[in-house]
Design an enzyme around this catalytic site. Structure first.
Site, PDB file in Angstrom:
ATOM      1  N   LYS A  20       0.850  -1.188   0.000  1.00 33.24           N
ATOM      2  CA  LYS A  20       0.000   0.000   0.000  1.00 33.24           C
ATOM      3  C   LYS A  20       0.887   1.239   0.000  1.00 33.24           C
ATOM      4  O   LYS A  20       1.774   1.382   0.850  1.00 33.24           O
ATOM      5  CB  LYS A  20      -0.880  -0.035   1.250  1.00 33.24           C
ATOM      6  CG  LYS A  20      -2.198   0.666   1.116  1.00 33.24           C
ATOM      7  CD  LYS A  20      -3.061   0.306   2.302  1.00 33.24           C
ATOM      8  CE  LYS A  20      -4.349   1.058   2.337  1.00 33.24           C
ATOM      9  NZ  LYS A  20      -5.022   0.895   3.606  1.00 33.24           N
TER      10      LYS A  20
HETATM   11  C1  E4P Z   1      -8.349   1.997   3.414  1.00 32.39           C
HETATM   12  O1  E4P Z   1      -7.598   1.167   2.955  1.00 32.39           O
HETATM   13  C2  E4P Z   1      -8.220   2.558   4.744  1.00 32.39           C
HETATM   14  O2  E4P Z   1      -7.575   1.602   5.558  1.00 32.39           O
HETATM   15  C3  E4P Z   1      -9.542   2.849   5.415  1.00 32.39           C
HETATM   16  O3  E4P Z   1     -10.628   2.467   4.622  1.00 32.39           O
HETATM   17  C4  E4P Z   1      -9.642   4.229   5.969  1.00 32.39           C
HETATM   18  O4  E4P Z   1     -10.884   4.368   6.600  1.00 32.39           O
HETATM   19  P1  E4P Z   1     -11.195   5.534   7.654  1.00 32.39           P
HETATM   20  O5  E4P Z   1     -11.357   6.813   6.896  1.00 32.39           O
HETATM   21  O6  E4P Z   1     -12.456   5.103   8.323  1.00 32.39           O
HETATM   22  O7  E4P Z   1     -10.014   5.599   8.581  1.00 32.39           O
END
Ligand code: E4P
Length: 217
Positions: A83
């Protein structure tokens, strides 16, 4: 639509995987903090449970350091998906890593043009953040629709991974638009099954069944 679970909680991941509900996992530094575990140790455990892609996020911001961290994360398991942040250095790393055969997930996407760049860099997944846009008074779902149109216009292979999902309705709307994947927190994923008429109907059937005095088997 594929479902990824957005957590680093091994107990939740195991439970949802046993139910056959998930196709992968996404984590991020905040979720690792919440799990209170060592990143390499917990990521390895997750990769042993789930056979689909498990996104593990780099924390470096410059290209060389991103590539160094990516090499460490990639060694954890074959199903690791690296990522990367949606920055120029992150995109450069995306190009290099995908060319090298790694799966990549470009994260923190808040605009259609960012998503276009990620696709050009060969990202396996693009993660547009719906909830965080909604929080700012925008419609996060509009972004999913824009990216769907752009990717279809040019036949990009990059999969749209709807992220920052907060509600059951987010999942439904992302599916209607045609997002390839939704990454969903465990509680929201389980909430997809809920309907008051299902509960009411079941209650009625059980009450009537009890009145028959019968037993099956
Ligand atoms: C995506 O890969 C992120 O880990 C996640 O969806 C972020 O979500 P949040 O905005 O609820 O922290």
């Amino acid at each position: 639509m594929k479902f990824f679970v957005d957590t680093a909680d091994v107990k939740d991941i195991r439970e949802l995987n046993d139910m056959g509900l998930i196709d992968g996992v996404t984590t991020n530094p905040s979720l690792i903090l919440k799990a209170g575990r060592d990143i390499k140790e917990v990521t390895k455990e997750i990769c042993d449970i789930v056979s689909g892609p498990v996104s593990a996020e780099v924390t470096a911001v410059d290209y060389a350091e991103i590539m160094r961290e990516a090499a460490v994360l990639a060694k954890i398991a074959d199903n690791i998906c690296i990522k990367l942040p949606l920055t120029l250095d992150g995109l450069k790393a995306c190009k290099a890593l995908t060319s090298d055969g790694h799966k990549t997930n470009v994260t923190l996407c808040f605009s259609a043009t960012q998503a276009l760049l990620a696709a050009k860099a060969g990202a396996t997944f693009i993660s547009p953040f719906i909830g965080r846009l909604d929080d700012m008074g925008f419609d996060g779902m509009e972004l999913i629709a824009e990216i769907r149109t752009i990717y279809d216009n040019y036949d990009f292979d990059t999969e749209i991974l709807a992220a920052s999902i907060r509600t059951v309705d987010h999942v439904k709307r992302a599916a209607l638009i045609g997002a390839d994947v939704a990454t969903v927190p465990p509680a929201t994923l389980k909430a997809l099954v809920k309907h008051p008429l299902t509960d009411k109907g079941l209650e009625q059937f059980l009450a009537d069944w009890a009145k028959t005095g019968q037993k099956i088997g």
